[in-house]
Enzyme design. Sequence first.
Site, PDB file in Angstrom:
ATOM      1  N   GLY A  22      -0.581  11.487  -7.750  1.00 51.25           N
ATOM      2  CA  GLY A  22      -1.515  11.355  -6.300  1.00 51.25           C
ATOM      3  C   GLY A  22      -0.724  11.155  -5.047  1.00 51.25           C
ATOM      4  O   GLY A  22      -0.998  12.005  -4.024  1.00 51.25           O
ATOM      5  N   ARG A  26       5.515   9.557  -4.203  1.00 57.12           N
ATOM      6  CA  ARG A  26       6.110   9.482  -5.578  1.00 57.12           C
ATOM      7  C   ARG A  26       6.553  10.881  -6.033  1.00 57.12           C
ATOM      8  O   ARG A  26       7.534  10.998  -7.010  1.00 57.12           O
ATOM      9  CB  ARG A  26       4.867   9.080  -6.462  1.00 57.12           C
ATOM     10  N   ARG A  45       0.519  18.441   5.797  1.00 57.91           N
ATOM     11  CA  ARG A  45      -0.417  17.409   5.658  1.00 57.91           C
ATOM     12  C   ARG A  45       0.677  16.152   4.901  1.00 57.91           C
ATOM     13  O   ARG A  45       0.015  15.349   4.315  1.00 57.91           O
ATOM     14  CB  ARG A  45      -1.620  17.105   5.168  1.00 57.91           C
ATOM     15  N   ARG A  89      -1.102  16.312 -14.575  1.00 55.15           N
ATOM     16  CA  ARG A  89      -1.291  15.235 -13.618  1.00 55.15           C
ATOM     17  C   ARG A  89      -0.597  13.925 -14.133  1.00 55.15           C
ATOM     18  O   ARG A  89      -0.583  13.575 -15.262  1.00 55.15           O
ATOM     19  CB  ARG A  89      -2.796  14.875 -13.222  1.00 55.15           C
ATOM     20  N   GLY A  91      -0.586   9.817 -13.494  1.00 59.21           N
ATOM     21  CA  GLY A  91      -1.113   9.008 -12.491  1.00 59.21           C
ATOM     22  C   GLY A  91      -1.400   7.813 -12.883  1.00 59.21           C
ATOM     23  O   GLY A  91      -0.755   7.394 -14.067  1.00 59.21           O
ATOM     24  N   SER A  92      -2.228   6.650 -12.307  1.00 62.07           N
ATOM     25  CA  SER A  92      -2.562   5.516 -12.582  1.00 62.07           C
ATOM     26  C   SER A  92      -3.963   5.458 -13.082  1.00 62.07           C
ATOM     27  O   SER A  92      -4.816   6.287 -12.695  1.00 62.07           O
ATOM     28  CB  SER A  92      -2.017   4.650 -11.879  1.00 62.07           C
ATOM     29  N   MET A 183      -9.413   9.333 -10.755  1.00 64.33           N
ATOM     30  CA  MET A 183     -10.175  10.039  -9.803  1.00 64.33           C
ATOM     31  C   MET A 183     -10.050  11.501  -9.749  1.00 64.33           C
ATOM     32  O   MET A 183     -10.684  12.029  -8.667  1.00 64.33           O
ATOM     33  CB  MET A 183     -10.132   9.038  -8.385  1.00 64.33           C
ATOM     34  N   GLU A 184      -9.286  12.196 -10.481  1.00 61.35           N
ATOM     35  CA  GLU A 184      -8.992  13.370 -10.340  1.00 61.35           C
ATOM     36  C   GLU A 184      -9.052  14.436 -11.322  1.00 61.35           C
ATOM     37  O   GLU A 184      -9.349  15.550 -11.179  1.00 61.35           O
ATOM     38  CB  GLU A 184      -7.474  13.440  -9.981  1.00 61.35           C
ATOM     39  N   ASP A 207      -4.380  -1.610 -13.708  1.00 64.01           N
ATOM     40  CA  ASP A 207      -5.101  -2.627 -13.742  1.00 64.01           C
ATOM     41  C   ASP A 207      -6.332  -2.588 -14.669  1.00 64.01           C
ATOM     42  O   ASP A 207      -6.506  -1.557 -15.170  1.00 64.01           O
ATOM     43  CB  ASP A 207      -5.992  -2.832 -12.418  1.00 64.01           C
ATOM     44  N   ARG A 220       5.178  -1.385 -11.938  1.00 63.47           N
ATOM     45  CA  ARG A 220       4.333  -0.080 -12.119  1.00 63.47           C
ATOM     46  C   ARG A 220       5.555   0.972 -11.972  1.00 63.47           C
ATOM     47  O   ARG A 220       5.522   1.876 -12.703  1.00 63.47           O
ATOM     48  CB  ARG A 220       3.566   0.227 -10.754  1.00 63.47           C
TER      49      ARG A 220
END
Length: 236
Positions: A22, A26, A45, A89, A91-92, A183-184, A207, A220
């Site tokens: 994300g 990273r 961006r 992807r 991610g966390s 969320m993706e 978490d 992490r």
Amino acid sequence: MATPHIEVNDKNLFGKTVLMPGDPLRAKFVAETYLTDIKLINQVRNMFAYTGNYQGKKITVMGSGMGMPSIGIYSYELYKFYDVENIIRIGSCGAYDPNLKLYDVIIARDAYSESSFAKVAYNYPENILPASEHLVQALNASAKKLAIPVTNATIHSSDVFYRHQGDVFRDVRDKHGCVAVEMESFALFANARFLGKHAACILTVSDSLVTKEETTAEERQTSFHKMMEIALDSAK
Ligand code: HPA
């Protein structure tokens, strides 16, 4: 032929496989840590994309931003305009399942969502979309080879991070079998399906919504290495 969100003019600057965290910083970290001969190819961006080599294979690492709208834009443009074939992807996630511990690694079999993304974009009626099976198999094979335990499961792609209805997650978990939330992925999987491409998602538990435990930034980083090594090994 740059796109509205990516300033790259030459498709060949992208690898066929893109790893997407994300956070664009990273992406920078992954490129600097694991790839050789890296080249920064996108800065629009500050959504950094780096292409480099991993054990002889050209790979790109690019940030997706947070949430389905953001990954929806970037993954569409990568697949459609830059001939990218595979997006993984990295991610966390937040654990819904009490059996999951912090830092556990999850490979998504599929993603459930109440999001309208797939319906609005492609008129897909499903609220659950699968990852590409051969990418899931490749990720599992790499995890096995590296002796890193993983859980294969359904995940929840949510539009909401801050919720003030504490127990709603239990419904999603119990009705749809979701072990964790991010969320993706649902948007990524919808784009891959529509465009005839391939997508997968590997996650580290950062978490727990059950125990309310959280990881520190430092912790992490370490667990992130396990996930990265699986993703990179599968990509080559
Ligand atoms: N919700 C959504 N996405 C997340 C979470 C969460 O609790 N943790 C890590 N990514």
